[in-house]
Design a protein around this motif. Structure first.
Motif, short mmCIF file in Angstrom:
data_model
loop_
_atom_site.label_atom_id
_atom_site.label_comp_id
_atom_site.label_asym_id
_atom_site.label_seq_id
_atom_site.Cartn_x
_atom_site.Cartn_y
_atom_site.Cartn_z
N ALA A 96 0.82 -1.21 0.00
CA ALA A 96 0.00 0.00 0.00
C ALA A 96 0.86 1.26 0.00
O ALA A 96 0.50 2.27 -0.60
N ALA A 97 1.99 1.19 0.68
CA ALA A 97 2.90 2.34 0.75
C ALA A 97 3.82 2.41 -0.46
O ALA A 97 4.60 3.36 -0.60
N LYS A 98 3.77 1.38 -1.33
CA LYS A 98 4.64 1.30 -2.51
C LYS A 98 6.11 1.35 -2.10
O LYS A 98 6.94 1.97 -2.78
N ALA A 99 6.42 0.70 -0.98
CA ALA A 99 7.81 0.60 -0.52
C ALA A 99 8.45 -0.62 -1.17
O ALA A 99 7.91 -1.72 -1.10
N LYS A 100 9.59 -0.43 -1.79
CA LYS A 100 10.25 -1.52 -2.51
C LYS A 100 10.62 -2.65 -1.55
O LYS A 100 10.99 -2.42 -0.40
N VAL A 101 10.54 -3.87 -2.06
CA VAL A 101 10.82 -5.04 -1.24
C VAL A 101 12.26 -5.02 -0.72
O VAL A 101 12.52 -5.43 0.42
N ARG A 102 13.19 -4.52 -1.52
CA ARG A 102 14.60 -4.52 -1.11
C ARG A 102 14.96 -3.35 -0.21
O ARG A 102 16.10 -3.24 0.23
N GLN A 103 14.01 -2.46 0.07
CA GLN A 103 14.26 -1.33 0.96
C GLN A 103 14.03 -1.76 2.41
O GLN A 103 12.91 -1.99 2.82
N PRO A 104 15.09 -1.86 3.22
CA PRO A 104 14.89 -2.19 4.64
C PRO A 104 14.13 -1.06 5.34
O PRO A 104 14.30 0.11 5.01
N LEU A 105 13.30 -1.44 6.29
CA LEU A 105 12.55 -0.47 7.09
C LEU A 105 12.94 -0.61 8.55
O LEU A 105 13.43 -1.66 8.98
N ARG A 106 12.71 0.46 9.30
CA ARG A 106 13.19 0.50 10.69
C ARG A 106 12.44 -0.48 11.58
O ARG A 106 13.04 -1.18 12.38
N GLU A 107 11.10 -0.53 11.47
CA GLU A 107 10.36 -1.39 12.38
C GLU A 107 8.99 -1.75 11.83
O GLU A 107 8.42 -1.04 11.00
N ALA A 108 8.48 -2.86 12.35
CA ALA A 108 7.09 -3.25 12.17
C ALA A 108 6.45 -3.23 13.56
O ALA A 108 7.03 -3.74 14.52
N VAL A 109 5.28 -2.63 13.67
CA VAL A 109 4.56 -2.56 14.93
C VAL A 109 3.36 -3.48 14.83
O VAL A 109 2.52 -3.31 13.96
N VAL A 110 3.28 -4.46 15.74
CA VAL A 110 2.25 -5.50 15.68
C VAL A 110 1.31 -5.34 16.86
O VAL A 110 1.75 -5.22 18.01
N VAL A 111 0.01 -5.34 16.57
CA VAL A 111 -1.00 -5.34 17.63
C VAL A 111 -1.17 -6.77 18.12
O VAL A 111 -1.54 -7.66 17.34
N ALA A 112 -0.88 -7.01 19.39
CA ALA A 112 -0.96 -8.37 19.92
C ALA A 112 -1.14 -8.33 21.43
O ALA A 112 -0.49 -7.53 22.11
N ALA A 113 -1.99 -9.22 21.94
CA ALA A 113 -2.11 -9.40 23.38
C ALA A 113 -0.88 -10.15 23.88
O ALA A 113 -0.08 -10.65 23.09
N GLU A 114 -0.75 -10.23 25.21
CA GLU A 114 0.47 -10.80 25.79
C GLU A 114 0.73 -12.22 25.29
O GLU A 114 1.86 -12.56 24.91
N ARG A 115 -0.30 -13.07 25.28
CA ARG A 115 -0.12 -14.45 24.83
C ARG A 115 0.26 -14.49 23.35
O ARG A 115 1.10 -15.30 22.92
N GLU A 116 -0.33 -13.60 22.57
CA GLU A 116 -0.02 -13.54 21.14
C GLU A 116 1.41 -13.05 20.91
O GLU A 116 2.08 -13.50 20.00
N ARG A 117 1.87 -12.12 21.75
CA ARG A 117 3.24 -11.63 21.61
C ARG A 117 4.24 -12.76 21.78
O ARG A 117 5.22 -12.86 21.05
N GLU A 118 4.01 -13.60 22.78
CA GLU A 118 4.91 -14.72 23.00
C GLU A 118 4.91 -15.67 21.81
O GLU A 118 5.96 -16.18 21.40
N ALA A 119 3.73 -15.89 21.24
CA ALA A 119 3.62 -16.79 20.10
C ALA A 119 4.33 -16.22 18.88
O ALA A 119 5.12 -16.91 18.22
N ILE A 120 4.06 -14.96 18.59
CA ILE A 120 4.69 -14.33 17.42
C ILE A 120 6.20 -14.21 17.63
O ILE A 120 6.99 -14.38 16.70
N GLY A 121 6.60 -13.93 18.88
CA GLY A 121 8.02 -13.80 19.18
C GLY A 121 8.81 -15.05 18.86
O GLY A 121 10.01 -14.97 18.57
N ARG A 122 8.16 -16.20 18.91
CA ARG A 122 8.86 -17.45 18.57
C ARG A 122 9.34 -17.45 17.13
O ARG A 122 10.32 -18.08 16.78
N PHE A 123 8.61 -16.72 16.28
CA PHE A 123 8.96 -16.67 14.86
C PHE A 123 9.40 -15.27 14.44
O PHE A 123 9.30 -14.90 13.28
N GLU A 124 9.91 -14.51 15.41
CA GLU A 124 10.25 -13.11 15.11
C GLU A 124 11.33 -13.00 14.05
O GLU A 124 11.29 -12.10 13.20
N ALA A 125 12.31 -13.90 14.07
CA ALA A 125 13.37 -13.86 13.06
C ALA A 125 12.78 -14.03 11.67
O ALA A 125 13.22 -13.37 10.70
#
Length: 278
Positions: free
Chosen positions: A54-83
């Motif tokens: 949507a932002a038309k940001a090129k795939v090869r352009q690194p970005l500073r951060e992604a902000v994810v909306v997640a409850a505490e249990r979801e954060r732990e789950a997503i964190g397992r695959f953060e890499a």
């Protein structure tokens, strides 16, 4: 079901093909918790990709951060695959927030499909009343399945989640994508470091094309010579290990003369590429 397997015969004769049944799945070994965790991570990646598109940001352009909306249990789950998320979204870090409200501000708009038949010619008043609601409180109430109230000609009317559209306007410098209670925002602000890294990635892509055009095999090691635009060469110097590692270059020379080989255009900048097998 039948699976094909090809084996090379030890006596050097032509390979033979053997057929065997697929093994039956053992439902007792199914890890539903892992599937749920992976599903959350996959959803985060899909929303992040949608935000990048949507932002038309090129795939090869690194970005500073992604902000994810997640409850505490979801954060732990997503964190397992953060890499995996960092790699798939090409971001430097993942940050978590509890509510989508923290990613921007909501704008409320009447759903004309449901409200039109109810209010008819009074819809302009309805639209004005909806716009006058406190967006944060109304959004919170509607997301929880509650009702908000508006007054039309002195009469109170209740509006439910199907009657009001919630449009999240992202914070300045961010792009947000939502799906239900989940949302991901990408920080689109770029600094010189991120721009140099993006150029280095584009240089690697151009070198890989040059390798292919030169008829080199994927595993061939090369001597690499580059010359051209100063910004491109600066990016290569800053990320030399990455460039040589990705292109299997055993040596790198930034030649003061144009090397024989390919010429690439990267964001309007010219790069001359020389590759030779070693």
């Amino acid at each position: 079901f039948v699976a094909d397997a090809i084996y090379e015969n030890l006596d050097g004769s032509e390979p033979s093909v053997h057929l065997c049944d697929y093994p039956n799945a053992d439902s007792a070994r199914r890890d539903e918790g892992l599937e749920w965790q992976m599903g959350l991570a996959r959803d985060a990646v899909e929303l992040g990709r949608a935000a990048r598109a949507a932002a038309k940001a090129k795939v090869r352009q690194p970005l500073r951060e992604a902000v994810v909306v997640a409850a505490e249990r979801e954060r732990e789950a997503i964190g397992r695959f953060e890499a995996l998320i960092l790699d798939e979204l090409n971001v430097k870090q993942v940050r978590y927030v509890s509510e989508a409200d923290e990613l921007g501000r909501f704008e409320l708009k009447p759903n004309y499909r449901t409200l039109g038949p109810r209010f008819g010619k009074d819809m302009p008043q309805v639209a004005a009343a909806v716009a006058g609601l406190d967006p944060d409180n109304a959004a919170r109430t509607l997301r929880d399945g509650g009702e908000v109230h508006i007054a039309i000609d002195g009469r109170d009317h209740a509006l439910g989640p199907d009657d009001v559209t919630l449009a999240l306007q992202p914070l300045e410098g961010y792009e947000v994508e939502r799906s239900g209670s989940h949302a991901v925002a990408l920080n689109l602000e770029l600094d010189d470091e991120l721009r140099r890294e993006a150029l280095a990635r584009e240089v690697v892509h151009a070198i890989q094309n040059a390798r292919k055009d030169a008829g080199l095999n994927v595993e061939d090691r090369i001597a690499l010579t580059l010359w051209g635009d100063d910004a491109l060469l600066e990016a290569v110097r800053a990320h030399e290990a990455y460039v040589t590692g990705e292109t299997l270059a055993t040596s790198l020379e930034l030649s003061p003369a144009e090397p024989n080989g390919a010429t690439a255009q990267i964001e309007g900048r010219e790069l001359h590429i020389g590759v030779s097998r070693v």
